[in-house]
Design an enzyme around this catalytic site. Structure first.
Site, PDB file in Angstrom:
ATOM      1  CG  ASP A  92      -7.656  10.174   5.570  1.00  0.00           C
ATOM      2  OD1 ASP A  92      -8.977  10.696   4.758  1.00  0.00           O
ATOM      3  OD2 ASP A  92      -6.861   9.689   6.093  1.00  0.00           O
TER       4      ASP A  92
ATOM      5  CB  ALA B 202       3.860   6.130   5.134  1.00  0.00           C
TER       6      ALA B 202
ATOM      7  CE  LYS C 112       1.933   5.520   7.319  1.00  0.00           C
ATOM      8  NZ  LYS C 112       0.401   5.725   7.754  1.00  0.00           N
TER       9      LYS C 112
ATOM     10  N   GLY D 226       1.176  -1.070   0.121  1.00  0.00           N
ATOM     11  CA  GLY D 226      -0.076  -0.137  -0.186  1.00  0.00           C
ATOM     12  C   GLY D 226       0.910   1.401  -0.019  1.00  0.00           C
TER      13      GLY D 226
END
Length: 414
Positions: free
Chosen positions: A144, A36, A53, A31
């Site tokens: 978010d 990041a 991450k 992802g």
């Protein structure tokens, strides 16, 4: 926390033979976000797969501070609906965050295959609302919430991820008052206006996510500006064919005014009060009780049954008396027969009955026992069959008994 991170790590590469912080081997990218990239990695110390991450280089201090805030936020949270943190480093040139690896897909990828069932949406929304209720109780606003930030594992359990834009109580504001923070398609109206953002903003975003799960389409498409401004002109269009409980819940979650939206814990209660299946089973006791009631209503008292059998006995006796094979009614010896005869000769007086006098037979229980010995079909009735046979030892005693007994319907005095 880990020690010094590996210097010069190329985070844009999918495979790196070197170890990050001397411990984590990056394998492939799973992802990417605004600040990041997320890698599948191997923890060489514990021998397990993890998600790492890595903060992308080339960002300003504001972005770096936001990443550090995410690390601190996640370190203070622990809930089954959140991805747990295993390790982190924010001091070196390559900050990183080590988390549990959730094997599965994002909710965004799931919606791309088509609408989700109402039953499944209820379950997912309850789990996500519980996670949000916990986050809000810790004083954190996610800011978010969107399908790509919701992970689904192999058991279809959702996890709320990516707290990069989360806001902590009392924390320094990293954006200007008139700057929008979040994804345009899922912003609350107050976020678009640049007002203070609090917990209701997460509820609004979750409502849009659940609506998208049911319709498989984004409610406010278009560019960032178009999507952001659209909600200021119209409320979300919630299809009327959806279950009524979901229509009510989504309408309240996406209300324009923040104070009209329910809290996350209220959403959980509303979903718990709603059956997961719209089909109500038929109670088992309905089919079990009906036959019992019929059996009780069909029962006949024992006395009534015996009375019916006795009446049948009397009717059979009368029919036998008037049958063609019976003795003639003008037989003189029969009318004057002495009482010293046996029980078989005591049946003869019944032959003198006439049709006119046979009708009043209503007390068959008092008939002489000689008739019972002759009529075999009703010997199963105990009260009638056990009447003693009339066998007097002398004519005088028998005459007295015959005088005391009621006369048979077919018998006449001379």
């Amino acid at each position: 926390m880990s020690g010094r991170a590996m210097e010069g790590v190329a985070v844009s590469l999918t495979v790196n033979d070197s170890l990050l912080a001397g411990r984590y081997r990056l394998l492939d990218m799973v992802g990417t976000g605004g600040m990041a990239e997320v890698y599948r990695a191997e923890d060489t110390v514990l021998g397990r797969a993890v998600a790492v991450k890595v903060f992308r280089s080339g960002w300003d201090d504001t972005a770096r501070h936001r990443f550090e805030a995410e690390v601190r936020t996640l370190a203070g949270l622990s809930h089954p609906g959140l991805v747990p943190v295993h390790d982190a480093c924010t001091e070196d040139d390559t900050p990183f965050l080590v988390m549990r690896l959730v094997e599965g897909r994002t909710l965004r990828a799931e919606i791309a295959d088509g609408p989700l069932s109402a039953q499944r949406v209820r379950r997912l929304s309850m789990n996500l609302a519980e996670a949000l209720a916990y986050v809000h109780a810790q004083g954190v606003v996610h800011r978010d919430v969107k399908p790509s930030n919701i992970l689904l594992d192999a058991l279809d359990k959702p996890y709320l991820a990516d707290f990069g834009l989360a806001h902590l109580p009392g924390a320094t504001r990293l954006t200007r008052a008139d700057q929008m923070v979040g994804t345009a398609a899922y912003l609350a109206p107050e976020q678009v206006r640049g007002s203070d953002v609090d917990y209701p903003a997460d509820i609004y975003a979750l409502g849009l996510v659940l609506l998208e799960c049911l319709t498989a389409r984004r409610e406010y498409p278009g560019s960032e500006v178009e999507a952001a401004v659209a909600r200021l002109h119209r409320s979300p269009a919630i299809p009327e064919h959806l279950p009524a409980d979901l229509v009510r819940l989504l309408s309240s979650m996406t209300a324009s005014a923040p104070d009209q939206r329910p809290a996350a814990v209220d959403c959980v209660r509303a979903l718990q009060a709603t059956p997961a299946d719209d089909t109500l089973p038929v109670p088992a006791h309905v089919t079990e009780t009906a036959p019992v009631e019929v059996q009780r209503s069909a029962r006949v008292p024992r006395k009534a049954l015996l009375a019916s059998a006795a009446a049948l006995l009397g009717a059979v006796s009368v029919a036998w008396a008037i049958a063609p094979g019976a003795q003639p009614v003008n037989s003189a010896p029969v009318s004057s027969a002495p009482s010293t005869t046996t029980s078989s000769s005591s049946v003869a007086p019944a032959s003198t009955a006439s049709p006119q006098t046979a009708a009043p037979v209503t007390m068959p229980a008092q008939q002489p026992a000689a008739q019972v010995d002759t009529v075999t079909p009703v010997q199963a009735v105990p009260e009638v069959a056990q009447q003693p046979a009339v066998q007097a030892p002398a004519a005088k005693a028998d005459a007295k008994k015959q005088k005391d007994k009621p006369q048979l319907p077919g018998k006449s005095k001379k």
